[in-house]
Design an enzyme around this catalytic site. Sequence first.
Site, PDB file in Angstrom:
ATOM      1  N   TRP A   1       0.869  -1.184   0.000  1.00  0.00           N
ATOM      2  CA  TRP A   1       0.000   0.000   0.000  1.00  0.00           C
ATOM      3  C   TRP A   1       0.907   1.235   0.000  1.00  0.00           C
ATOM      4  O   TRP A   1       1.813   1.330   0.830  1.00  0.00           O
ATOM      5  CB  TRP A   1      -0.867  -0.046   1.269  1.00  0.00           C
ATOM      6  CG  TRP A   1      -1.828   1.072   1.430  1.00  0.00           C
ATOM      7  CD1 TRP A   1      -2.727   1.529   0.517  1.00  0.00           C
ATOM      8  CD2 TRP A   1      -2.020   1.874   2.599  1.00  0.00           C
ATOM      9  NE1 TRP A   1      -3.467   2.561   1.046  1.00  0.00           N
ATOM     10  CE2 TRP A   1      -3.056   2.783   2.329  1.00  0.00           C
ATOM     11  CE3 TRP A   1      -1.423   1.903   3.868  1.00  0.00           C
ATOM     12  CZ2 TRP A   1      -3.500   3.720   3.257  1.00  0.00           C
ATOM     13  CZ3 TRP A   1      -1.872   2.820   4.790  1.00  0.00           C
ATOM     14  CH2 TRP A   1      -2.893   3.716   4.483  1.00  0.00           C
TER      15      TRP A   1
ATOM     16  N   ASP B   1       0.055  -4.630   9.972  1.00  0.00           N
ATOM     17  CA  ASP B   1      -1.010  -3.671   9.658  1.00  0.00           C
ATOM     18  C   ASP B   1      -2.227  -4.463   9.181  1.00  0.00           C
ATOM     19  O   ASP B   1      -2.222  -5.024   8.089  1.00  0.00           O
ATOM     20  CB  ASP B   1      -0.510  -2.711   8.571  1.00  0.00           C
ATOM     21  CG  ASP B   1      -1.545  -1.656   8.251  1.00  0.00           C
ATOM     22  OD1 ASP B   1      -2.397  -1.354   9.125  1.00  0.00           O
ATOM     23  OD2 ASP B   1      -1.515  -1.113   7.121  1.00  0.00           O
TER      24      ASP B   1
ATOM     25  N   LYS C   1     -13.135  -0.517   7.120  1.00  0.00           N
ATOM     26  CA  LYS C   1     -13.793  -1.416   6.155  1.00  0.00           C
ATOM     27  C   LYS C   1     -14.765  -2.355   6.851  1.00  0.00           C
ATOM     28  O   LYS C   1     -15.895  -2.511   6.417  1.00  0.00           O
ATOM     29  CB  LYS C   1     -12.777  -2.259   5.377  1.00  0.00           C
ATOM     30  CG  LYS C   1     -11.379  -1.689   5.301  1.00  0.00           C
ATOM     31  CD  LYS C   1     -11.179  -0.721   4.171  1.00  0.00           C
ATOM     32  CE  LYS C   1      -9.802  -0.089   4.271  1.00  0.00           C
ATOM     33  NZ  LYS C   1      -9.462   0.772   3.186  1.00  0.00           N
TER      34      LYS C   1
HETATM   35  C1  LMR Z   1      -6.937   1.629  -0.158  1.00  0.00           C
HETATM   36  O1  LMR Z   1      -5.884   0.982  -0.141  1.00  0.00           O
HETATM   37  O2  LMR Z   1      -7.528   1.906  -1.210  1.00  0.00           O
HETATM   38  C2  LMR Z   1      -7.559   2.045   1.128  1.00  0.00           C
HETATM   39  O3  LMR Z   1      -6.823   1.589   2.198  1.00  0.00           O
HETATM   40  C3  LMR Z   1      -7.863   3.502   1.183  1.00  0.00           C
HETATM   41  C4  LMR Z   1      -6.655   4.356   1.305  1.00  0.00           C
HETATM   42  O4  LMR Z   1      -6.618   5.166   2.232  1.00  0.00           O
HETATM   43  O5  LMR Z   1      -5.739   4.266   0.490  1.00  0.00           O
END
Ligand code: LMR
Length: 397
Positions: A130, A211, A246
Amino acid sequence: MFKHIDFYPGDPILGLVETYNQDPRAEKVNLGIGIYFDKNGNLPVLDSVRHAEEERAATARPRPYLPMEGLAEYRLAVQKLLFGNNCSALSENRIATIQTLGGSGALKIGADFLHRWFTTARAYVSNPTWDNHKSIFEGAGFEVGTYPYYDPVSGNVLFEEMLAFFESLPENSVLILHPCCHNPTGVDLSSNQWDKVLEVIQNRKLIPFMDIAYQGFGENLEDDAYAIRKAVVMGLPLFVSNSFSKNLSLYGERVGGLSVVCPSEEEAKLVFGQLKLGVRRVYSSPPAHGGYITARVMNDGELFSLWEKEVYAMRDRIRLMRRKLYEVLSAKIPEKDFSYFITQRGMFSYTGLNPAQVQRLQDEFAVYLVASGRMCVAGLNDNNIDYVANAFAIVLK
Ligand code: LMR
């Protein structure tokens, strides 16, 4: 005065939401941001949440500041959900938990803490991860490296490479890990693989930072916490950031938590104090409303059972969409293997589409995915799945 300031090109995920919102095309489909939409494409208000809110709204109450660490009953709820009811570290008061502004807030407070007290440590995120993991740890002053994770050729985890990399790291290196529903790939470690990873972490004295933002969307609430609970049983020091965005569909309420599992109660007290200081410096105290609602749902037996069913219904709908996409695409392009749509878990799927194909989807079909090829499966429904599959098939050919 401000001419020297760097241009911000926007966030790869949140920027896409802005573009999507401005798109006038009626057929547009948002498969970018990780948000769960229901079968009609709407953001759900969970019944468990609605009940808790109705109860709370029935009486007007004064609004004092919450303590820096957040609500006591919220913190307890976080601990029970993450660590289970029979966790010895909990009964020994070895876990310092604070309420945070979502999972991002937890990562920020945790990263600030680690950088302050482990000044020479480096942080490592999975390749890929992420995007905000890297940003938050760099923002806290860390040098951030990557560890091998996803193999685009096989679609599996580069497990041996990852283990060998962890073996090579110096003591106190911080590893940001995804206990379930890996974001962005949807490719998770098995429990056997977790056992091996945790063994290396223990031997090399690394610092695991798990996480967990999708608990309940992978297998179930318990199994999704396998890596966390195993690490605690092994006696590892551990950081856990968690989010209810979520699984309670409470995105804008910013409901998250940071827990630090310590070797002793004495250390947990020291850590807890520093986490409070970290909060005070950044935003003073967390917001109250979402905290009360979350704590009520988690701590009330009936609301909790209702919530569990609602989480599993979201999980099952995502699985159904995975299967449908697999079936439609397999029928359209039989020579290609789309089974990864079914084996990947959680909200996301790494589609294998390249940035040019993703751009084509957006330009020609108003179908929005993150440039990496990450798709939020929870944006699919019976009304748009054929349209999306058809668009995928065209850009894939
Ligand atoms: C995502 O990965 O799309 C979500 O966790 C929202 C975000 O804040 O990026």
